[in-house]
Design a protein around this motif. Structure first.
Motif, PDB file in Angstrom:
ATOM      1  N   HIS A 248     140.275 -21.119  58.407  1.00 18.75           N
ATOM      2  CA  HIS A 248     139.943 -20.970  56.993  1.00 18.75           C
ATOM      3  C   HIS A 248     141.144 -20.619  56.131  1.00 18.75           C
ATOM      4  O   HIS A 248     142.077 -19.939  56.578  1.00 18.75           O
ATOM      5  CB  HIS A 248     138.855 -19.902  56.819  1.00 18.75           C
ATOM      6  N   ASP A 249     141.086 -21.080  54.895  1.00 16.55           N
ATOM      7  CA  ASP A 249     142.086 -20.713  53.901  1.00 16.55           C
ATOM      8  C   ASP A 249     141.941 -19.242  53.532  1.00 16.55           C
ATOM      9  O   ASP A 249     140.889 -18.629  53.735  1.00 16.55           O
ATOM     10  CB  ASP A 249     141.924 -21.575  52.640  1.00 16.55           C
ATOM     11  N   ARG A 299     136.876 -26.554  59.460  1.00 15.93           N
ATOM     12  CA  ARG A 299     138.109 -26.299  58.699  1.00 15.93           C
ATOM     13  C   ARG A 299     137.686 -25.992  57.273  1.00 15.93           C
ATOM     14  O   ARG A 299     137.328 -26.903  56.503  1.00 15.93           O
ATOM     15  CB  ARG A 299     139.032 -27.513  58.766  1.00 15.93           C
ATOM     16  N   LYS A 301     137.971 -24.948  53.456  1.00 12.05           N
ATOM     17  CA  LYS A 301     138.902 -24.994  52.335  1.00 12.05           C
ATOM     18  C   LYS A 301     138.193 -24.504  51.084  1.00 12.05           C
ATOM     19  O   LYS A 301     137.051 -24.887  50.811  1.00 12.05           O
ATOM     20  CB  LYS A 301     139.409 -26.425  52.113  1.00 12.05           C
ATOM     21  N   SER A 302     138.866 -23.659  50.324  1.00 10.69           N
ATOM     22  CA  SER A 302     138.285 -23.146  49.095  1.00 10.69           C
ATOM     23  C   SER A 302     138.032 -24.277  48.115  1.00 10.69           C
ATOM     24  O   SER A 302     138.815 -25.235  48.034  1.00 10.69           O
ATOM     25  CB  SER A 302     139.228 -22.111  48.479  1.00 10.69           C
ATOM     26  N   PRO A 305     137.603 -29.779  49.178  1.00  7.87           N
ATOM     27  CA  PRO A 305     138.811 -30.106  49.951  1.00  7.87           C
ATOM     28  C   PRO A 305     139.622 -31.260  49.378  1.00  7.87           C
ATOM     29  O   PRO A 305     140.809 -31.375  49.658  1.00  7.87           O
ATOM     30  CB  PRO A 305     138.256 -30.445  51.335  1.00  7.87           C
ATOM     31  N   GLY A 309     143.678 -29.757  47.886  1.00  6.47           N
ATOM     32  CA  GLY A 309     143.419 -29.085  49.151  1.00  6.47           C
ATOM     33  C   GLY A 309     144.258 -29.617  50.303  1.00  6.47           C
ATOM     34  O   GLY A 309     144.004 -29.290  51.457  1.00  6.47           O
TER      35      GLY A 309
END
Length: 471
Positions: A248-249, A299, A301-302, A305, A309
């Motif tokens: 995770h981001d 995976r 992404k905030s 994506p 991203g």
């Protein structure tokens, strides 16, 4: 969390209820579902307590509790509806080493009794730290309506089958076997042919699991939205829950990470502007490493994506390694920010298009079509634009933008600590500094809060900071 939830084994252990009135009956209805040896102490016992005693479901001792009665007890409930007597018997329980609960006295109780959804052997406990019993009951009713009555039977049959299922290797294969059973196959067999059919189905599922080739590794690139877990898509929630590995981001909040399975490997691979970050090639290598072991990877992404991203860089790496993937869109910050301030991102007669741009590129400030953006009626969502605020203002003014062009900044959009700053292009850097913006923020250039929203928060002609809670 003040009360840590545990499930206490009370089978064949002594559990005491001091009091034999209506208050005690409420606790006894729950305790009688257990395998505990229940002793009730009290005079003038209610009829229901006497009936249970006559049926052999509990032992009624028609006197007040005294020292020694609680020895070797697992739990003691003080349910006398008398503060002085409840305090006395609770002390007896504590002295004997029993966990004590004084009914309707949270502060002096060592434990609390949650609302319970009973699908024996499946038990769901719901607690609100004593703050909202009505809410706990509402949640209980909602969960009960979702869980079929057959769940307890399926769990009991499944429990007896666990020894055979343990021949499957731990991890994905075994979880897939149980998922197929509990997510449809078991209930269908029960409805069609009863418990015998369920056991036959379990044998068939086990044979399939043994003969089936292990699932290959897979990466789901998931947009987690701006931070509010309620804004996740249903598909994102499902894949996150099923994942073996979660990468995770940095901006993905803990509330979303907690939706992952407890057994999942969770690794932060954050990339932070102007600060220490994971290298993209290292993130790619980590994804590939776990996927080649057969892991199902989420995976995270905030936002979305596909918007700033670095999605393509990761997809290229997965393609090169011949690893399957799918993409799950998320709500991008611009959409969430517009919803927060009560406007649409496009509007007939105001702006028929919207640019989504970044204030920062790898090699420095991003370059854009400033002259087009500076035209009256233009609108843009500017990501990563905080540090570039002065630069953005200068470029836009230099290319003819009006100093009065509205700009709205939304920090930590959708989260509990959200801030909204409504200002103008000329005042943008000063307004951001005055608001002490430290979290991630999106700038909505050419857009201002809806009039009704602005009026409700008493916005002045000068830049005004207000929070989401005031909306």
């Amino acid at each position: 969390m003040r009360h840590f939830p545990v499930f206490l084994n009370v089978a064949d252990r002594r559990v005491i209820v001091s009091g034999a009135g209506e208050c005690a009956i409420a606790k006894l209805r729950l305790l009688l579902k257990t395998e505990a040896n229940i002793f009730v102490y009290g005079t003038n016992a209610e009829t229901q307590v006497r009936v249970w005693s006559a049926e052999g479901k509990l032992t009624l001792v028609e006197r007040a509790l005294k020292a020694g009665d609680a020895d070797e007890a697992a739990m003691l409930y003080a349910a006398n509806e008398d503060d002085v007597e409840d305090a006395r018997v609770a002390q007896i329980g504590r002295d004997a080493g029993a966990l004590t609960n004084i009914v309707d006295n949270l502060e002096d109780s060592q434990f609390i009794t949650p609302a319970i959804v009973d699908r024996d052997p499946v038990t769901i406990a719901i607690g609100t730290e004593g703050a909202a019993p009505v809410l706990a009951r509402r949640i209980k009713a909602d969960i009960e309506s979702r869980l079929p009555a057959s769940l307890g039977i399926l769990a009991r049959i499944g429990q007896a089958f666990r020894g055979r299922a343990d021949m499957l290797p731990q991890g994905r294969i075994r979880r897939d076997f149980w998922s197929r059973y509990y997510e449809g196959a078991g209930d269908a067999a029960l409805q069609a042919g009863g418990e015998k059919a369920v056991n036959e189905t379990l044998n068939d599922l086990l044979t399939d699991a043994i003969e089936t080739r292990p699932r290959e590794g897979h990466v789901s690139l998931i947009g987690t939205g701006p931070g509010d877990p309620d804004l996740l898509t249903l598909k994102a929630r499902r894949l996150l829950h099923e994942a073996d590995v979660v990468l995770h981001d940095q901006l993905v909040p803990q509330a979303i990470l907690e939706l992952a399975r407890r057994e999942a490997i969770v690794i932060e691979v954050g990339k932070k502007g102007y600060g220490p970050s994971w290298k993209q090639e290292d993130i790619n290598a980590l994804m590939i490493k776990h996927a080649k072991k057969g892991a199902q990877i989420a995976r995270l992404k905030s936002g979305d994506p596909a918007i700033f991203g670095r999605l393509d860089e990761e997809l290229d790496a997965l393609d090169e390694a011949a690893i399957a993937f799918d993409i799950v869109p998320g709500i991008t910050s611009a959409s969430a920010a517009a919803a927060t301030i009560g406007i649409s991102l496009t509007r007939r007669g105001r702006n028929s298009s919207l640019r989504i741009i970044t204030g920062r590129e790898t090699q420095g400030f991003a370059e854009h079509e400033w002259r087009e953006l500076a035209k009256e009626g233009s609108a843009a969502a500017i990501y990563m634009g905080l540090r570039a605020a002065s630069f953005l203002r200068g470029r836009l003014l230099m290319h003819g933008a009006s100093a009065d062009t509205p700009v709205t900044a939304v920090e930590n959009v959708s989260r509990s600590n959200q801030k909204i700053i409504s200002t103008t292009l000329a005042e943008l850097p000063d307004a951001l500094n005055a608001a002490s913006i430290t979290g991630p923020a999106v700038l909505l250039y050419g857009l201002s809060p809806r009039d009704a929203v602005a009026a409700s928060t008493a916005l002045e002609t000068t830049p005004e900071l207000y929070t989401a809670g005031a909306l």
